[in-house]
Design a protein around this motif. Structure first.
Motif, mmCIF file in Angstrom:
data_model
loop_
_atom_site.group_PDB
_atom_site.id
_atom_site.type_symbol
_atom_site.label_atom_id
_atom_site.label_comp_id
_atom_site.label_asym_id
_atom_site.label_seq_id
_atom_site.Cartn_x
_atom_site.Cartn_y
_atom_site.Cartn_z
ATOM 1 N N LEU A 157 42.416 -17.377 65.441
ATOM 2 C CA LEU A 157 40.960 -17.405 65.570
ATOM 3 C C LEU A 157 40.486 -18.689 66.246
ATOM 4 O O LEU A 157 39.427 -18.710 66.885
ATOM 5 C CB LEU A 157 40.307 -17.282 64.188
ATOM 6 N N ASN A 158 41.261 -19.774 66.092
ATOM 7 C CA ASN A 158 40.872 -21.054 66.677
ATOM 8 C C ASN A 158 40.899 -21.034 68.204
ATOM 9 O O ASN A 158 40.336 -21.926 68.847
ATOM 10 C CB ASN A 158 41.789 -22.168 66.166
ATOM 11 N N PHE A 159 41.551 -20.034 68.781
ATOM 12 C CA PHE A 159 41.575 -19.936 70.232
ATOM 13 C C PHE A 159 40.249 -19.416 70.783
ATOM 14 O O PHE A 159 40.011 -19.478 71.981
ATOM 15 C CB PHE A 159 42.733 -19.032 70.689
ATOM 16 N N ILE A 160 39.400 -18.873 69.895
ATOM 17 C CA ILE A 160 38.058 -18.446 70.295
ATOM 18 C C ILE A 160 37.147 -19.677 70.205
ATOM 19 O O ILE A 160 36.985 -20.245 69.118
ATOM 20 C CB ILE A 160 37.516 -17.340 69.374
ATOM 21 N N PRO A 161 36.559 -20.133 71.291
ATOM 22 C CA PRO A 161 35.746 -21.362 71.264
ATOM 23 C C PRO A 161 34.623 -21.308 70.237
ATOM 24 O O PRO A 161 33.907 -20.316 70.142
ATOM 25 C CB PRO A 161 35.178 -21.424 72.694
ATOM 26 N N VAL A 169 32.980 -20.348 67.735
ATOM 27 C CA VAL A 169 32.798 -19.302 66.725
ATOM 28 C C VAL A 169 34.089 -19.038 65.965
ATOM 29 O O VAL A 169 34.081 -18.850 64.740
ATOM 30 C CB VAL A 169 32.295 -17.998 67.380
ATOM 31 N N GLY A 170 35.205 -19.034 66.676
ATOM 32 C CA GLY A 170 36.485 -18.747 66.040
ATOM 33 C C GLY A 170 36.837 -19.757 64.971
ATOM 34 O O GLY A 170 37.318 -19.397 63.891
ATOM 35 N N THR A 171 36.590 -21.038 65.257
ATOM 36 C CA THR A 171 36.885 -22.090 64.278
ATOM 37 C C THR A 171 36.026 -21.937 63.034
ATOM 38 O O THR A 171 36.497 -22.122 61.910
ATOM 39 C CB THR A 171 36.661 -23.480 64.900
ATOM 40 N N PHE A 172 34.754 -21.572 63.229
ATOM 41 C CA PHE A 172 33.854 -21.380 62.082
ATOM 42 C C PHE A 172 34.344 -20.227 61.208
ATOM 43 O O PHE A 172 34.366 -20.332 59.974
ATOM 44 C CB PHE A 172 32.429 -21.098 62.566
ATOM 45 N N ILE A 173 34.732 -19.118 61.837
ATOM 46 C CA ILE A 173 35.243 -17.966 61.076
ATOM 47 C C ILE A 173 36.522 -18.354 60.332
ATOM 48 O O ILE A 173 36.732 -17.979 59.178
ATOM 49 C CB ILE A 173 35.510 -16.775 62.015
ATOM 50 N N PHE A 174 37.379 -19.128 61.007
ATOM 51 C CA PHE A 174 38.625 -19.587 60.404
ATOM 52 C C PHE A 174 38.350 -20.399 59.139
ATOM 53 O O PHE A 174 38.962 -20.172 58.086
ATOM 54 C CB PHE A 174 39.400 -20.425 61.420
ATOM 55 N N ILE A 175 37.416 -21.339 59.219
ATOM 56 C CA ILE A 175 37.072 -22.181 58.067
ATOM 57 C C ILE A 175 36.446 -21.342 56.955
ATOM 58 O O ILE A 175 36.716 -21.554 55.768
ATOM 59 C CB ILE A 175 36.126 -23.317 58.494
ATOM 60 N N ALA A 176 35.610 -20.366 57.334
ATOM 61 C CA ALA A 176 34.963 -19.512 56.333
ATOM 62 C C ALA A 176 35.998 -18.702 55.558
ATOM 63 O O ALA A 176 35.919 -18.583 54.329
ATOM 64 C CB ALA A 176 33.966 -18.585 57.013
ATOM 65 N N LEU A 177 36.973 -18.132 56.269
ATOM 66 C CA LEU A 177 38.011 -17.340 55.608
ATOM 67 C C LEU A 177 38.883 -18.196 54.699
ATOM 68 O O LEU A 177 39.246 -17.789 53.595
ATOM 69 C CB LEU A 177 38.870 -16.637 56.661
ATOM 70 N N GLN A 178 39.211 -19.391 55.161
ATOM 71 C CA GLN A 178 40.003 -20.300 54.339
ATOM 72 C C GLN A 178 39.200 -20.784 53.134
ATOM 73 O O GLN A 178 39.722 -20.939 52.035
ATOM 74 C CB GLN A 178 40.475 -21.498 55.171
ATOM 75 N N GLY A 179 37.905 -21.018 53.364
ATOM 76 C CA GLY A 179 37.049 -21.490 52.282
ATOM 77 C C GLY A 179 36.867 -20.472 51.175
ATOM 78 O O GLY A 179 36.760 -20.825 49.994
ATOM 79 N N ALA A 237 43.214 -28.389 72.171
ATOM 80 C CA ALA A 237 44.591 -28.266 71.674
ATOM 81 C C ALA A 237 44.949 -29.426 70.756
ATOM 82 O O ALA A 237 45.651 -29.251 69.756
ATOM 83 C CB ALA A 237 45.563 -28.193 72.847
ATOM 84 N N ALA A 238 44.467 -30.615 71.089
ATOM 85 C CA ALA A 238 44.732 -31.780 70.246
ATOM 86 C C ALA A 238 44.082 -31.612 68.876
ATOM 87 O O ALA A 238 44.695 -31.899 67.837
ATOM 88 C CB ALA A 238 44.215 -33.045 70.921
ATOM 89 N N LEU A 239 42.829 -31.121 68.868
ATOM 90 C CA LEU A 239 42.128 -30.903 67.601
ATOM 91 C C LEU A 239 42.830 -29.833 66.773
ATOM 92 O O LEU A 239 42.951 -29.959 65.550
ATOM 93 C CB LEU A 239 40.678 -30.496 67.868
ATOM 94 N N LEU A 240 43.302 -28.776 67.447
ATOM 95 C CA LEU A 240 44.006 -27.711 66.734
ATOM 96 C C LEU A 240 45.319 -28.227 66.149
ATOM 97 O O LEU A 240 45.673 -27.917 65.010
ATOM 98 C CB LEU A 240 44.275 -26.536 67.675
ATOM 99 N N THR A 241 46.033 -29.039 66.922
ATOM 100 C CA THR A 241 47.300 -29.600 66.442
ATOM 101 C C THR A 241 47.070 -30.518 65.247
ATOM 102 O O THR A 241 47.847 -30.513 64.285
ATOM 103 C CB THR A 241 48.008 -30.368 67.568
ATOM 104 N N LEU A 242 45.986 -31.288 65.287
ATOM 105 C CA LEU A 242 45.643 -32.151 64.160
ATOM 106 C C LEU A 242 45.298 -31.319 62.925
ATOM 107 O O LEU A 242 45.671 -31.663 61.803
ATOM 108 C CB LEU A 242 44.472 -33.059 64.524
#
Length: 265
Positions: free
Chosen positions: A163-167, A169-179, A80-85
């Motif tokens: 997507l970040n709530f998915i451990p 894999v979700g963060t990777f997909i999130f970054i890919a879509l934003q990228g 949660a701290a990483l997501l908030t950052l």
């Protein structure tokens, strides 16, 4: 033939990713004249960063930690701290680019092009003076490429955020879509200086899709780093300008773009 195309796309993606992560940073550090736009905006942007980060931890951290307790278990507090950052960094980027560093990033992009002997290209968007370093040579801007506010980008960010709530894999997909979005956006100034139509831009982006996605993912990930994201916004801009200069110096405009240019004439 299909395998060859894939191989070229992968090679370009790797080259552009390195350009973002390494060349942009190293080039920025080794050319002190490119520091001027950053240092001129440093104090107000740091103040904005502290204010937004504090606000986000007061408002968003506890609710997100509670939700992540169900998805991430014992590491929910850290996640949660990483997501908030990450959210704080995104808001900092949005507001700083909109109100504080827009012109400074354009100066950095144009100054980098001048340092790579792309004077004719820069002259299409601003006056260029004869003496001084690469930033001092930048005169009055004729064209400004960046929109003051990009609601679509913010809406997409909010839609993709769960997507970040998915451990992992979700963060990777999130970054890919934003990228995928951030990559082409990094060359907005380049497209403007080239005076390309929307069709020419789309054709060029499609031709270099792998490179733009890799560039955008690396740049977005770097700009998610709290407080350092301001510096990376400038080094990523340098990386984007180096790539643009490479395209110019090697005349790698795609045949489809050249064909569209001829039709426009």
């Amino acid at each position: 033939m299909a395998d060859r195309v894939k191989q070229v796309a992968v090679e370009e993606a790797d080259r552009v990713k390195v350009m973002t992560q390494e060349a942009g940073l190293l080039y920025f550090l080794s050319h002190k004249d490119l520091w001027k736009p950053l240092t001129s905006r440093l104090a107000p942007t740091l103040t904005l960063s502290v204010g937004i980060t504090t606000f986000m931890f007061l408002v968003a951290y506890i609710p997100q930690a509670a939700i992540m307790a169900f998805t991430s278990g014992p590491v929910a507090a850290v996640t949660a701290a990483l997501l908030t950052l990450s959210e704080s960094s995104t808001l900092i980027n949005l507001f700083s680019r909109t109100f504080l560093i827009e012109d400074a990033l354009v100066d950095t992009f144009d100054g980098t092009l001048l340092s790579r002997e792309c004077t004719n290209l820069v002259e299409g968007g601003r006056q260029v003076k004869a003496g001084g370093d690469n930033i001092a040579r930048l005169g009055k801007m004729i064209k400004k490429p960046f929109a003051k506010f990009a609601p679509n980008a913010l809406i997409r960010y909010i839609l993709y955020l769960p997507l970040n709530f998915i451990p992992i894999v979700g963060t990777f997909i999130f970054i890919a879509l934003q990228g995928k979005r951030a990559g082409p956006a990094s060359h907005t100034r380049y497209f403007q200086l080239k005076e390309w139509s929307q069709r020419q831009r789309e054709a060029h982006i499609e031709e270099h899709r792998g490179g733009y996605t890799a560039f955008g993912m690396a740049a977005f990930a770097l700009e998610m780093i709290p407080f350092a994201n301001l510096i990376f916004a400038f080094t990523n801009t340098v990386g984007a300008a180096l790539w643009a200069a490479d395209l110019e110096n090697n005349a790698t405009t795609s045949p489809k773009v050249r064909e569209l240019a001829k039709k426009a004439e």
